[in-house]
Every structure is written in structure tokens, then in C-alpha cells.
Design a protein around this motif. Structure first.
Motif, PDB file in Angstrom:
ATOM      1  N   LEU A  94      16.552 -35.425  93.977  1.00  0.00           N
ATOM      2  CA  LEU A  94      17.391 -35.265  95.415  1.00  0.00           C
ATOM      3  C   LEU A  94      18.875 -36.472  95.372  1.00  0.00           C
ATOM      4  O   LEU A  94      19.601 -36.749  96.135  1.00  0.00           O
ATOM      5  N   GLY A  95      18.263 -36.776  93.739  1.00  0.00           N
ATOM      6  CA  GLY A  95      20.277 -37.897  93.839  1.00  0.00           C
ATOM      7  C   GLY A  95      20.040 -39.113  93.423  1.00  0.00           C
ATOM      8  O   GLY A  95      20.780 -39.636  93.221  1.00  0.00           O
ATOM      9  N   ALA A  96      18.329 -39.488  93.783  1.00  0.00           N
ATOM     10  CA  ALA A  96      18.400 -40.511  94.074  1.00  0.00           C
ATOM     11  C   ALA A  96      18.439 -41.334  92.825  1.00  0.00           C
ATOM     12  O   ALA A  96      18.069 -41.079  92.010  1.00  0.00           O
ATOM     13  N   THR A  97      19.227 -43.077  93.139  1.00  0.00           N
ATOM     14  CA  THR A  97      18.358 -43.630  91.412  1.00  0.00           C
ATOM     15  C   THR A  97      18.173 -44.376  91.861  1.00  0.00           C
ATOM     16  O   THR A  97      17.376 -44.993  92.845  1.00  0.00           O
ATOM     17  N   PHE A  98      17.206 -44.993  90.843  1.00  0.00           N
ATOM     18  CA  PHE A  98      16.109 -46.034  90.327  1.00  0.00           C
ATOM     19  C   PHE A  98      16.654 -47.879  90.078  1.00  0.00           C
ATOM     20  O   PHE A  98      17.284 -47.344  88.946  1.00  0.00           O
ATOM     21  N   LEU A  99      16.266 -48.345  90.072  1.00  0.00           N
ATOM     22  CA  LEU A  99      16.662 -49.857  89.493  1.00  0.00           C
ATOM     23  C   LEU A  99      15.606 -50.012  87.667  1.00  0.00           C
ATOM     24  O   LEU A  99      16.054 -50.739  87.237  1.00  0.00           O
ATOM     25  N   SER A 100      14.315 -49.490  88.200  1.00  0.00           N
ATOM     26  CA  SER A 100      13.877 -49.165  86.541  1.00  0.00           C
ATOM     27  C   SER A 100      13.247 -47.525  86.758  1.00  0.00           C
ATOM     28  O   SER A 100      13.281 -46.546  87.794  1.00  0.00           O
ATOM     29  N   GLU A 101      13.494 -47.286  85.314  1.00  0.00           N
ATOM     30  CA  GLU A 101      12.617 -46.158  85.030  1.00  0.00           C
ATOM     31  C   GLU A 101      11.580 -45.900  85.495  1.00  0.00           C
ATOM     32  O   GLU A 101      10.712 -44.881  85.672  1.00  0.00           O
ATOM     33  N   GLN A 102      10.325 -46.761  85.018  1.00  0.00           N
ATOM     34  CA  GLN A 102       9.175 -46.564  85.375  1.00  0.00           C
ATOM     35  C   GLN A 102       8.715 -47.588  87.018  1.00  0.00           C
ATOM     36  O   GLN A 102       9.061 -48.959  87.402  1.00  0.00           O
ATOM     37  N   PRO A 103       7.819 -47.205  87.778  1.00  0.00           N
ATOM     38  CA  PRO A 103       7.516 -48.354  88.158  1.00  0.00           C
ATOM     39  C   PRO A 103       6.688 -50.163  87.417  1.00  0.00           C
ATOM     40  O   PRO A 103       6.236 -49.161  86.177  1.00  0.00           O
ATOM     41  N   GLY A 104       6.834 -50.635  88.249  1.00  0.00           N
ATOM     42  CA  GLY A 104       6.067 -52.075  87.749  1.00  0.00           C
ATOM     43  C   GLY A 104       4.922 -52.561  88.495  1.00  0.00           C
ATOM     44  O   GLY A 104       4.835 -51.813  90.122  1.00  0.00           O
ATOM     45  N   PRO A 105       4.684 -53.486  88.192  1.00  0.00           N
ATOM     46  CA  PRO A 105       3.532 -54.144  88.659  1.00  0.00           C
ATOM     47  C   PRO A 105       3.785 -55.153  90.483  1.00  0.00           C
ATOM     48  O   PRO A 105       5.128 -55.607  89.913  1.00  0.00           O
ATOM     49  N   GLY A 106       2.836 -54.579  91.362  1.00  0.00           N
ATOM     50  CA  GLY A 106       3.881 -55.550  92.642  1.00  0.00           C
ATOM     51  C   GLY A 106       2.959 -56.136  92.715  1.00  0.00           C
ATOM     52  O   GLY A 106       2.162 -56.494  92.454  1.00  0.00           O
ATOM     53  N   LEU A 107       3.003 -56.095  93.979  1.00  0.00           N
ATOM     54  CA  LEU A 107       2.148 -57.367  95.212  1.00  0.00           C
ATOM     55  C   LEU A 107       0.693 -56.449  94.948  1.00  0.00           C
ATOM     56  O   LEU A 107       0.185 -55.943  95.271  1.00  0.00           O
ATOM     57  N   HIS A 108      -0.443 -58.177  94.572  1.00  0.00           N
ATOM     58  CA  HIS A 108      -2.005 -57.568  95.346  1.00  0.00           C
ATOM     59  C   HIS A 108      -1.567 -55.861  94.091  1.00  0.00           C
ATOM     60  O   HIS A 108      -2.939 -55.609  94.627  1.00  0.00           O
ATOM     61  N   GLY A 109      -1.284 -56.312  92.493  1.00  0.00           N
ATOM     62  CA  GLY A 109      -1.742 -54.871  91.168  1.00  0.00           C
ATOM     63  C   GLY A 109      -1.652 -53.722  91.772  1.00  0.00           C
ATOM     64  O   GLY A 109      -2.225 -52.507  91.141  1.00  0.00           O
ATOM     65  N   THR A 110      -0.480 -53.782  92.627  1.00  0.00           N
ATOM     66  CA  THR A 110      -0.201 -52.547  93.504  1.00  0.00           C
ATOM     67  C   THR A 110       1.259 -51.290  92.663  1.00  0.00           C
ATOM     68  O   THR A 110       1.591 -53.052  91.316  1.00  0.00           O
ATOM     69  N   ARG A 111       1.339 -50.253  92.316  1.00  0.00           N
ATOM     70  CA  ARG A 111       2.239 -50.103  91.398  1.00  0.00           C
ATOM     71  C   ARG A 111       3.609 -49.680  92.792  1.00  0.00           C
ATOM     72  O   ARG A 111       3.686 -49.918  93.998  1.00  0.00           O
ATOM     73  N   VAL A 112       4.939 -50.347  91.991  1.00  0.00           N
ATOM     74  CA  VAL A 112       6.209 -50.685  92.901  1.00  0.00           C
ATOM     75  C   VAL A 112       7.382 -49.797  92.058  1.00  0.00           C
ATOM     76  O   VAL A 112       7.242 -50.102  91.202  1.00  0.00           O
ATOM     77  N   ILE A 113       7.517 -49.540  92.596  1.00  0.00           N
ATOM     78  CA  ILE A 113       9.253 -49.467  92.126  1.00  0.00           C
ATOM     79  C   ILE A 113      10.275 -49.633  92.922  1.00  0.00           C
ATOM     80  O   ILE A 113      10.438 -49.204  94.469  1.00  0.00           O
TER      81      ILE A 113
END
Ligand SMILES: CC[C@H](C(=O)O)C(=O)SCCNC(=O)CCNC(=O)[C@H](O)C(C)(C)COP(=O)(O)OP(=O)(O)OC[C@H]1O[C@@H](n2cnc3c(N)ncnc32)[C@H](O)[C@@H]1OP(=O)(O)O
Ligand SMILES: [Co+2]
Length: 137
Positions: A94-113
Motif C-alpha cells: 500500500l506504499g507504507a515506508t518502514f524505518l528498518s528492512e526487517q522487524p527487530g527485538p522489542g519489549l518482552h521478547g516481541t518482534r517489532v517494526i
């Protein structure tokens, strides 16, 4: 889609906690150092969502940089998705732009982007993978 948390930038977790303690909230467990993001985090649960207090743990962290240029306060909003990779691909379509290519580690061991704040019309939006709790698309 569920609101996972509101990220609040603060120079100091105790100072930043004051309004939430006064509102009768209590920290949900011990503070957590998230090395990958260079932040110390304190969480207050609000229903199914959270207040995520973020204080810089390193001068080069995104929160430290943010606080050099902005007052403490609401930094980002985070939404829960069941299948993060599929959601990222759908949004990229839909044309969204992300700050990283891939998700990274977040709080409580989650994957975030994070989505670019320009795409978020001025709001920094984070997606958090919750296989059980997300609604996904
Ligand atoms: C423990 C993990 C936890 C979790 O939930 O799991 C977290 O949430 S960690 C939260 C901290 N980490 C991040 O925010 C990572 C993503 N952020 C970034 O990569 C940067 O902060 C970035 C790219 C948003 C901004 O980088 P920087 O500060 O170096 O750049 P500028 O100051 O030049 O800003 C560029 C442009 O973006 C606007 N901006 C910056 N921060 C925000 C914000 N929080 N909300 C809205 N807009 C923001 C800034 O105003 C500039 O806009 P411009 O029109 O170009 O002036
Ligand atoms: Co967050």
C-alpha cells in the motif's frame, strides 16, 4: 487491531511515572533494559494495552535523540498484529515506508517494526507481533 501500547519518552522513569501512579496505575513488573534500543522501560497495564515509559539508557539511543529535540511525552503508538511479516508486506504493497528492512527485538521478547512518521502523518507507529493477541488481516 488492538492498541498494544503508547510509548512515552521521559528523561527519568520515576519522574515519568508520576501521573500514572497518581491515576492509580502500578508498574507491571520490574523495569526492563532493552539493549537493542538503548532504553530503560517501565510498563503500566491499562486494560489490554500498556503505557510504555521509555528513558534513555545510552546517549545515542533514539529516545535520547528525541529528548534533545522534543519535550517528554507521547513518542509513539503501537498496534498488535498476529502475523507481522505478512502485515509488513501488505502495508508495503500500500506504499507504507518502514524505518528498518526487517522487524527487530522489542519489549518482552516481541518482534517489532516501526513505520516512518511521515507515512504515519506525523505519528511514529510501531507494529508488535502477538500471535495470540493480534487480530491481523
Ligand atoms: C523497547 C522497545 C520498545 C518496544 O515497544 O518494543 C520501543 O518502542 S523502543 C522506542 C524507541 N525506538 C524507536 O523509536 C526506533 C524508531 N525510531 C527511529 O528510528 C528514529 O527515532 C526516527 C527515525 C523516527 C527519528 O530519528 P532522529 O531523531 O535521528 O531524526 P530526526 O530528529 O531528524 O527526525 C526525523 C523526522 O522524524 C520526526 N520524528 C522523529 N521522532 C518522531 C516521533 N517520535 N514522532 C513523530 N515524528 C518524529 C522529526 O520531527 C523529523 O521530522 P521532519 O519533518 O523531518 O522535521
Ligand atoms: Co514501543
Amino acid at each position: 487491531m488492538l492498541l498494544d501500547h503508547m510509548g512515552i519518552a521521559t528523561p527519568d522513569l520515576d519522574q515519568g511515572s508520576a501521573p500514572y501512579l497518581a491515576l492509580g496505575l502500578t508498574p507491571d513488573g520490574p523495569d526492563e533494559l532493552v539493549q537493542s534500543q538503548g532504553v530503560n522501560v517501565r510498563v503500566f497495564r491499562v486494560g489490554q494495552s500498556m503505557i510504555e515509559l521509555l528513558a534513555p539508557a545510552r546517549p545515542d539511543s533514539a529516545i535520547a535523540r528525541y529528548l534533545e529535540k522534543n519535550r517528554p511525552g507521547l513518542h509513539h503508538t503501537a498496534y498488535r498484529v498476529a502475523h507481522l511479516d505478512a502485515e509488513v508486506e501488505r502495508l508495503r504493497g500500500l506504499g507504507a515506508t518502514f524505518l528498518s528492512e526487517q522487524p527487530g527485538p522489542g519489549l518482552h521478547g516481541t518482534r517489532v517494526i516501526f513505520l516512518h512518521p511521515k507515512w504515519g502523518q506525523g505519528t511514529l507507529i510501531e507494529l508488535v507481533e502477538h500471535p495470540a493477541g493480534g487480530t491481523g488481516h
